[in-house]
Every structure is written in C-alpha cells, then in structure tokens.
Design an enzyme around this catalytic site. Structure first.
Site, PDB file in Angstrom:
ATOM      1  N   VAL A  24       0.863  -1.172   0.000  1.00 20.18           N
ATOM      2  CA  VAL A  24       0.000   0.000   0.000  1.00 20.18           C
ATOM      3  C   VAL A  24       0.901   1.223   0.000  1.00 20.18           C
ATOM      4  O   VAL A  24       1.878   1.275   0.756  1.00 20.18           O
ATOM      5  CB  VAL A  24      -0.910   0.027   1.244  1.00 20.18           C
ATOM      6  CG1 VAL A  24      -1.796   1.262   1.239  1.00 20.18           C
ATOM      7  CG2 VAL A  24      -1.741  -1.250   1.333  1.00 20.18           C
ATOM      8  N   CYS A  25       0.588   2.180  -0.860  1.00 17.17           N
ATOM      9  CA  CYS A  25       1.252   3.477  -0.838  1.00 17.17           C
ATOM     10  C   CYS A  25       2.769   3.296  -0.997  1.00 17.17           C
ATOM     11  O   CYS A  25       3.225   2.540  -1.840  1.00 17.17           O
ATOM     12  CB  CYS A  25       0.853   4.193   0.451  1.00 17.17           C
ATOM     13  SG  CYS A  25       1.162   5.954   0.522  1.00 17.17           S
ATOM     14  N   SER A  26       3.540   3.980  -0.174  1.00 15.45           N
ATOM     15  CA  SER A  26       4.998   3.926  -0.286  1.00 15.45           C
ATOM     16  C   SER A  26       5.589   2.609   0.195  1.00 15.45           C
ATOM     17  O   SER A  26       6.805   2.409   0.122  1.00 15.45           O
ATOM     18  CB  SER A  26       5.640   5.104   0.448  1.00 15.45           C
ATOM     19  OG  SER A  26       5.250   5.102   1.802  1.00 15.45           O
TER      20      SER A  26
END
Length: 187
Positions: free
Chosen positions: A102-104
């Site tokens: 998820v995300c970074s």
C-alpha cells in the site's frame, strides 16, 4: 491461507487497516474459514507516524512461512528502503506466493527486489523514487502484476483489501464485504 501484515515505526495506520479490515472480514463473515494472520514487526511495539501504538504478534521472524505478505507505507518507508537490515527482513518473504503493498510500501517491496521487471504504483509523491525498482510506474489505484500487487496512496488500501477479497475468494465475497463496509469504490 496465512497472511503476514508487516508493521513498522513511522508507517501510516490506514495503509495497514485499509487492507486488514476487508481481508479479516473474510474469516469473520464465514467466507474463508482457513484465513489466519499475524502482525509482524521487528520490535515489541510499533508506533505509526501519528503516535498510534500497535503490538506485533510475531517479532523479527522470517516472513517465508506466509501465503500473503502485506506491506503498508508511510513517512518512514523511504528511509527503511535504504535500511539493509529491514530490507533483508522483508526479503525473507521471497517464497511468499503473493506480495502486496500500500502506498509507499512499494518502495520496500522494490528495495527487496520484488518489483524488478514489473509494473507497480505508489503514492503520487513517491512515484519518482519507485522508478528505479520497477519496469514501469503506473498511474492506477491498484496494479496487479501476477504475484505482486501494489496500490496507490492511503485510501487505495481499502480498494486493495476489497480487490484481494475478490481475487482470493470471489467477486461475490468482495461485494458482500464492500456492502457490509458501506464502501463506494472510486474506481
């Protein structure tokens, strides 16, 4: 199926919870009785980027025994992607059949070598930093490249959690959980 949710200091709690909530509903709602999970960390307590404290259920053990690895992102992900000890720990997940971020958190999968030659996505502010790790950075909320799935920023974790419910069980299961969550997907 056994899931490893990776927790680390400086993560974004919603990156973790956005995937955790729909996935664990599979078991709670009787849609996947065999589902098990651990909260995996390297320290006894983990504090997210705002001070929320979580307690891992498994500490500093190999991630190789799981069927699904879930890696959140957050402000600390960039620095951790350069922390050889942490990256080596994530790398223990090499035999895990399905790895997601998820995300970074994509930076952590990338630093571990799991994105090489693949399409991936991350939070908009981390896309340039993701480029060296993968073949192509894609502007989509969820990018499925077979045994590695990445998603964009923070709220895309909910989309990823629901997507995984569909992939692991059925589209009907995904819709049942989405409805129970009263979630209206933006994509």
């Amino acid at each position: 199926m056994k899931v490893a949710f990776v927790l680390f200091n400086g993560m974004t709690a919603l990156d973790f919870v956005g995937v955790y909530d729909p996935l664990t509903r599979l078991k709670g709602m009787g849609l996947m009785e065999s589902l098990q999970w651990d909260l995996c960390g390297r320290t006894e307590k983990v504090m997210d980027s705002t001070g929320l404290t979580m307690i891992p259920t498994v500490m500093d053990k190999s991630l190789s025994v799981y069927d699904l690895l879930v890696v959140p992102g957050g402000p600390a992900a960039k620095d951790l992607s350069m922390d050889l000890s942490f990256v080596d720990w994530v790398r223990t997940a090499a035999p895990v059949p399905l790895k997601v971020s998820v995300c970074s958190g994509a930076l952590l999968l990338g630093a571990a070598g799991f994105l090489k030659g693949r399409k991936a996505t991350t939070h908009a502010v981390r896309k340039e930093e993701l480029k060296p790790y993968c073949a192509e950075v894609v502007d989509q909320r969820v990018v499925d490249d077979g045994d590695v799935i990445t998603c964009g920023g923070v709220t895309a974790g909910i989309d990823l959690g629901l997507y995984l419910c569909g992939k692991l069980v059925s589209l009907d299961a995904k819709e049942i959980i989405r409805h129970r969550m009263d979630y209206h997907s933006p994509w």
